[in-house]
Design a protein around this motif. Structure first.
Motif, PDB file in Angstrom:
ATOM      1  N   GLN A  69      -6.237   4.600   0.722  1.00 25.50           N
ATOM      2  CA  GLN A  69      -6.703   3.237   0.449  1.00 25.50           C
ATOM      3  C   GLN A  69      -6.478   2.354   1.667  1.00 25.50           C
ATOM      4  OE1 GLN A  69      -6.079   1.059  -3.526  1.00 25.50           O
ATOM      5  NE2 GLN A  69      -4.315   0.386  -2.328  1.00 25.50           N
ATOM      6  N   GLN A  70      -7.453   1.525   1.991  1.00 29.09           N
ATOM      7  CA  GLN A  70      -7.361   0.632   3.143  1.00 29.09           C
ATOM      8  C   GLN A  70      -7.643  -0.812   2.702  1.00 29.09           C
ATOM      9  OE1 GLN A  70     -10.123   3.201   5.554  1.00 29.09           O
ATOM     10  NE2 GLN A  70      -8.705   2.637   7.193  1.00 29.09           N
ATOM     11  N   PRO A  71      -6.599  -1.556   2.369  1.00 27.07           N
ATOM     12  CA  PRO A  71      -6.790  -2.928   1.890  1.00 27.07           C
ATOM     13  C   PRO A  71      -7.510  -3.844   2.870  1.00 27.07           C
ATOM     14  CG  PRO A  71      -4.599  -2.151   1.324  1.00 27.07           C
ATOM     15  CD  PRO A  71      -5.190  -1.124   2.252  1.00 27.07           C
ATOM     16  N   PHE A  72      -7.414  -3.575   4.173  1.00 27.12           N
ATOM     17  CA  PHE A  72      -8.120  -4.423   5.151  1.00 27.12           C
ATOM     18  C   PHE A  72      -9.637  -4.304   4.996  1.00 27.12           C
ATOM     19  CE2 PHE A  72      -3.967  -3.942   7.298  1.00 27.12           C
ATOM     20  CZ  PHE A  72      -3.653  -5.285   7.452  1.00 27.12           C
ATOM     21  N   ALA A  73     -10.104  -3.206   4.416  1.00 32.31           N
ATOM     22  CA  ALA A  73     -11.539  -3.057   4.177  1.00 32.31           C
ATOM     23  C   ALA A  73     -12.043  -4.077   3.169  1.00 32.31           C
ATOM     24  CB  ALA A  73     -11.843  -1.639   3.677  1.00 32.31           C
ATOM     25  N   PHE A  74     -11.139  -4.618   2.347  1.00 34.84           N
ATOM     26  CA  PHE A  74     -11.506  -5.581   1.314  1.00 34.84           C
ATOM     27  C   PHE A  74     -11.154  -7.011   1.706  1.00 34.84           C
ATOM     28  CE2 PHE A  74     -10.551  -1.482  -0.653  1.00 34.84           C
ATOM     29  CZ  PHE A  74     -11.758  -1.219  -1.282  1.00 34.84           C
ATOM     30  N   GLY A  75     -10.631  -7.183   2.925  1.00 34.67           N
ATOM     31  CA  GLY A  75     -10.345  -8.525   3.407  1.00 34.67           C
ATOM     32  C   GLY A  75      -8.896  -8.953   3.354  1.00 34.67           C
ATOM     33  N   ALA A  76      -7.971  -8.039   3.089  1.00 35.94           N
ATOM     34  CA  ALA A  76      -6.555  -8.392   3.065  1.00 35.94           C
ATOM     35  C   ALA A  76      -6.112  -8.945   4.411  1.00 35.94           C
ATOM     36  CB  ALA A  76      -5.714  -7.171   2.690  1.00 35.94           C
ATOM     37  N   ASP A  77      -5.127  -9.830   4.376  1.00 34.48           N
ATOM     38  CA  ASP A  77      -4.556 -10.385   5.612  1.00 34.48           C
ATOM     39  C   ASP A  77      -3.372  -9.551   6.093  1.00 34.48           C
ATOM     40  OD1 ASP A  77      -6.040 -13.057   5.892  1.00 34.48           O
ATOM     41  OD2 ASP A  77      -5.333 -13.120   3.819  1.00 34.48           O
ATOM     42  N   ILE A 102     -11.449   1.455 -11.591  1.00 34.97           N
ATOM     43  CA  ILE A 102     -11.048   0.624 -10.449  1.00 34.97           C
ATOM     44  C   ILE A 102     -10.462   1.504  -9.350  1.00 34.97           C
ATOM     45  CG2 ILE A 102      -9.500  -1.198  -9.660  1.00 34.97           C
ATOM     46  CD1 ILE A 102      -9.642  -2.408 -12.462  1.00 34.97           C
ATOM     47  N   GLY A 103      -9.574   2.414  -9.741  1.00 37.79           N
ATOM     48  CA  GLY A 103      -8.958   3.294  -8.759  1.00 37.79           C
ATOM     49  C   GLY A 103      -9.970   4.121  -8.005  1.00 37.79           C
ATOM     50  N   MET A 104     -10.944   4.659  -8.713  1.00 34.63           N
ATOM     51  CA  MET A 104     -11.947   5.503  -8.075  1.00 34.63           C
ATOM     52  C   MET A 104     -12.879   4.687  -7.175  1.00 34.63           C
ATOM     53  SD  MET A 104     -11.071   8.497  -8.956  1.00 34.63           S
ATOM     54  CE  MET A 104      -9.480   7.708  -8.713  1.00 34.63           C
ATOM     55  N   LYS A 105     -12.994   3.396  -7.440  1.00 31.38           N
ATOM     56  CA  LYS A 105     -13.840   2.535  -6.617  1.00 31.38           C
ATOM     57  C   LYS A 105     -13.204   2.247  -5.259  1.00 31.38           C
ATOM     58  CE  LYS A 105     -14.203  -1.958  -7.457  1.00 31.38           C
ATOM     59  NZ  LYS A 105     -14.616  -3.280  -8.014  1.00 31.38           N
ATOM     60  N   GLN A 106     -11.885   2.135  -5.214  1.00 28.00           N
ATOM     61  CA  GLN A 106     -11.249   1.678  -3.972  1.00 28.00           C
ATOM     62  C   GLN A 106     -10.291   2.689  -3.340  1.00 28.00           C
ATOM     63  OE1 GLN A 106      -9.720  -1.864  -5.798  1.00 28.00           O
ATOM     64  NE2 GLN A 106      -7.648  -1.083  -6.016  1.00 28.00           N
ATOM     65  N   MET A 107     -10.121   3.845  -3.992  1.00 23.24           N
ATOM     66  CA  MET A 107      -9.232   4.857  -3.440  1.00 23.24           C
ATOM     67  C   MET A 107      -9.988   6.154  -3.193  1.00 23.24           C
ATOM     68  SD  MET A 107      -5.847   4.247  -5.835  1.00 23.24           S
ATOM     69  CE  MET A 107      -4.870   5.521  -5.016  1.00 23.24           C
ATOM     70  N   ASN A 134       0.817  -1.218   0.000  1.00 24.35           N
ATOM     71  CA  ASN A 134       0.000   0.000   0.000  1.00 24.35           C
ATOM     72  C   ASN A 134       0.850   1.267   0.000  1.00 24.35           C
ATOM     73  OD1 ASN A 134      -2.654   1.051  -0.013  1.00 24.35           O
ATOM     74  ND2 ASN A 134      -2.661   1.355   2.198  1.00 24.35           N
ATOM     75  N   THR A 135       2.108   1.135  -0.425  1.00 28.06           N
ATOM     76  CA  THR A 135       3.055   2.249  -0.338  1.00 28.06           C
ATOM     77  C   THR A 135       2.600   3.475  -1.112  1.00 28.06           C
ATOM     78  OG1 THR A 135       4.926   0.743  -0.020  1.00 28.06           O
ATOM     79  CG2 THR A 135       5.434   2.962  -0.782  1.00 28.06           C
ATOM     80  N   PHE A 136       2.182   3.289  -2.370  1.00 28.81           N
ATOM     81  CA  PHE A 136       1.809   4.439  -3.200  1.00 28.81           C
ATOM     82  C   PHE A 136       0.577   5.159  -2.657  1.00 28.81           C
ATOM     83  CE2 PHE A 136       3.645   4.130  -7.787  1.00 28.81           C
ATOM     84  CZ  PHE A 136       4.934   4.035  -7.271  1.00 28.81           C
ATOM     85  N   ALA A 137      -0.365   4.402  -2.101  1.00 30.57           N
ATOM     86  CA  ALA A 137      -1.638   4.999  -1.694  1.00 30.57           C
ATOM     87  C   ALA A 137      -1.623   5.550  -0.271  1.00 30.57           C
ATOM     88  CB  ALA A 137      -2.762   3.983  -1.836  1.00 30.57           C
TER      89      ALA A 137
END
Length: 407
Positions: free
Chosen positions: A207-215, A314-319, A199-202
Motif C-alpha cells: 500500500q502506498q498512501p502517497f498515491a492517494f494524497g497523504a502528506d 476497500i482493502g482490495m481497492k487500495q492494497m 502504514n505499518t501493517f501494509a
C-alpha cells in the motif's frame, strides 16, 4: 543508488536504494558508531550547521548508516509515483528510535496548542494512549469518529476548524478494520487538513498512501520492514521536503527520538528481503485465514482477504494484497483463548509483529491494556480477541500447530 532519474524495480530498490559507496568500498554500509564528526575548519563547521554544505555533525542528527535507511524507505514509499509536474515523486524520511517516536514527531511537529487531531476508533494502543493521555497536557485535543462514516467525518471537519491533522491507521491494529484512503484524504484536503497514515501493517510493498494524497506516512520499522525482530525503530516520511527539512527535523532533533547506527544497519539489511518475505507472509496468511474461517471452534476471523470481511472491498481497492495480519476469536471466548495460546508449540506467544516467525498475542491484556475496556469494546477489540502475525514457516506447520492447540 540515489539517482532518481533511473527506474529500478521495487525489489532492486529493496537491495540497493539509497546506498552510496563509501571510501573503503564496503559491500554494505558500515555501522558508523561515532557520536560526533570532525570538521576541516571552523568555517566548514559553520557552513554545515547553516546547511550550506553537506556533512554530518552529531549522532542525534544522523549519520551515513541512518541516512541509507531513510533514503531507501523514502524511495520505496515513492516507488512508481509522480508529483504534480509528472516527475518521479521525491520524499524525505527521518528515522526514529521507535514507531512511537516517529508518531510523536508527526503530531508535535504539525499540531499546536489549541488544535486537534481527527482520528478513528481502532488504533494501536500506544497511539490511542498518546492522543488520549499525553497530548491533552499540551492542550492538543482529539476528535474520534468512525472513519467508515464519511458524512460524520465531513461534519467534524466542517464544524471544528481547530482540526489540524487527520491520522489514519489502515489496516488497523488489531481489528484489521480498513478505511478508504482516497475518500478520507480528499475530505481532509477540502478543509486544509494535513493527513498522516500509519502504514505499518501494509508496508509500501502492499500500500502506498502517497498515491492517494497523504502528506505523511509513519511506520514502526521494528515490524515488517526490519522483519527479523532484531531492532526497534520508526520512520516518518513526508512529501513537503522543505517542511520535513526544517520544522519536522527540528522537532525530531529536539525531542531526541533519534535512531542509532546499529539499529539502522539491521533495518537496512532487513529491507533487502522485504518483497520476497512479504510474498511468503501473504501467501501463508491467506491459507491460515481460510483454515480458521472454516474451523468449527472459531467464531470470528478478521482478515481482509476473506470475502465476508466488511472492509474486503476497500482493502482490495487500495492494497496489492490483504497482507499478513489477522485476528480471530474462539467460540469459547477468553478461557478458550488462554488454553489455546498455552498449547501452541511453533507459533510464539509474543507481542510485536512482522517477524519471519509467527507471533500470536492477546491485545486486551497486552498491547491495548492501557485502553479503557468500554472504549476497547466499542472499537471492536474484545476480551477474547487473538492477534496473529503470520510468519514464513511452512504453512502446513503453522496450520498444524493451530489445529492441535484447538483440540
Amino acid at each position: 543508488m540515489t539517482d532518481n532519474n533511473t527506474n529500478p524495480g521495487f525489489d532492486t530498490l529493496c537491495l540497493h536504494g539509497g546506498h552510496v559507496t563509501e571510501s573503503n568500498r564496503a559491500h554494505l554500509t558500515p555501522i558508523y558508531a561515532s557520536s560526533t564528526y570532525e570538521f576541516d575548519s571552523a568555517e566548514q563547521a559553520a557552513a554545515i550547521f547553516r546547511g550550506e554544505e553537506k556533512g554530518y555533525i552529531y549522532g542525534r542528527w544522523g549519520n551515513p548508516t541512518i541516512a541509507e535507511a531513510e533514503e531507501r524507505i523514502a524511495m520505496l514509499e515513492a516507488f512508481g509515483l509522480k508529483d504534480a509536474n509528472g516527475e518521479q515523486l521525491k520524499l524525505k524520511a527521518i528515522l526514529h528510535a521507535s514507531g512511537m517516536a516517529a508518531i510523536s514527531t508527526a503530531f508535535m511537529g504539525n499540531v499546536k496548542a489549541g488544535e486537534k487531531i481527527l482520528t478513528h476508533q481502532s488504533l494501536y494502543g500506544g497511539t490511542h494512549e498518546i492522543i488520549e493521555k499525553i497530548l491533552p497536557d499540551f492542550s492538543i485535543g482529539a476528535v474520534i469518529v468512525d472513519f467508515h462514516d464519511l458524512k460524520a467525518v465531513e461534519q467534524a471537519l466542517q464544524t471544528d476548524k481547530t482540526i489540524r491533522m487527520m491520522h489514519i491507521e489502515t489496516p488497523a491494529n488489531p481489528t484489521l478494520q480498513c478505511v478508504d484512503l482516497a475518500e478520507l484524504i480528499a475530505l481532509a484536503k477540502a478543509h486544509g487538513v494535513v493527513v498522516c497514515v500509519d502504514n505499518t501493517f501494509a508496508t509500501p510493498y502492499l500500500q502506498q498512501p502517497f498515491a492517494f494524497g497523504a502528506d505523511y506516512v509513519v511506520h514502526s520499522t521494528t515490524k515488517f520492514l526490519n522483519g527479523h525482530g532484531t531492532a526497534i525503530g520508526g520512520i516518518l516520511v513526508g512529501k513537503d521536503i522543505a517542511r520535513m527539512s526544517t520544522a519536522l527535523t527540528k522537532t525530531h532533533r529536539l525531542l531526541g527520538g533519534n535512531s542509532n547506527a546499529f539499529d539502522a544497519f539491521l533495518l537496512v539489511n532487513g529491507l533487502r528481503t522485504l518483497s520476497v518475505r512479504m510474498d511468503r507472509h501473504c501467501a501463508n496468511a491467506e491459507k491460515v485465514a481460510q483454515f480458521l474461517h472454516d474451523h468449527p471452534a472459531v467464531g470470528v476471523v478478521n482478515y481482509l482477504g476473506l470475502a465476508d470481511h466488511p472492509d474486503h472491498a476497500i482493502g482490495m481497492k487500495q492494497m496489492k494484497h490483504p497482507g499478513a495480519m489477522l485476528s480471530f476469536e474462539l467460540k469459547g471466548g477468553f478461557d478458550a483463548g488462554v488454553k489455546f495460546m498455552n498449547s501452541l508449540k511453533i507459533c510464539l506467544n509474543a507481542v510485536s509483529l512482522g517477524t519471519c516467525d509467527t507471533l500470536i498475542s492477546h491485545p486486551a491484556s497486552t498491547t491495548h491494556m492501557g485502553v479503557a475496556r468500554e472504549q476497547r469494546l466499542k472499537f471492536g477489540i474484545t476480551d477474547g480477541m487473538i492477534r496473529m502475525s503470520v510468519g514464513i514457516e511452512n504453512v502446513e506447520d503453522i496450520i498444524g500447530d493451530l489445529e492441535q492447540a484447538m483440540r
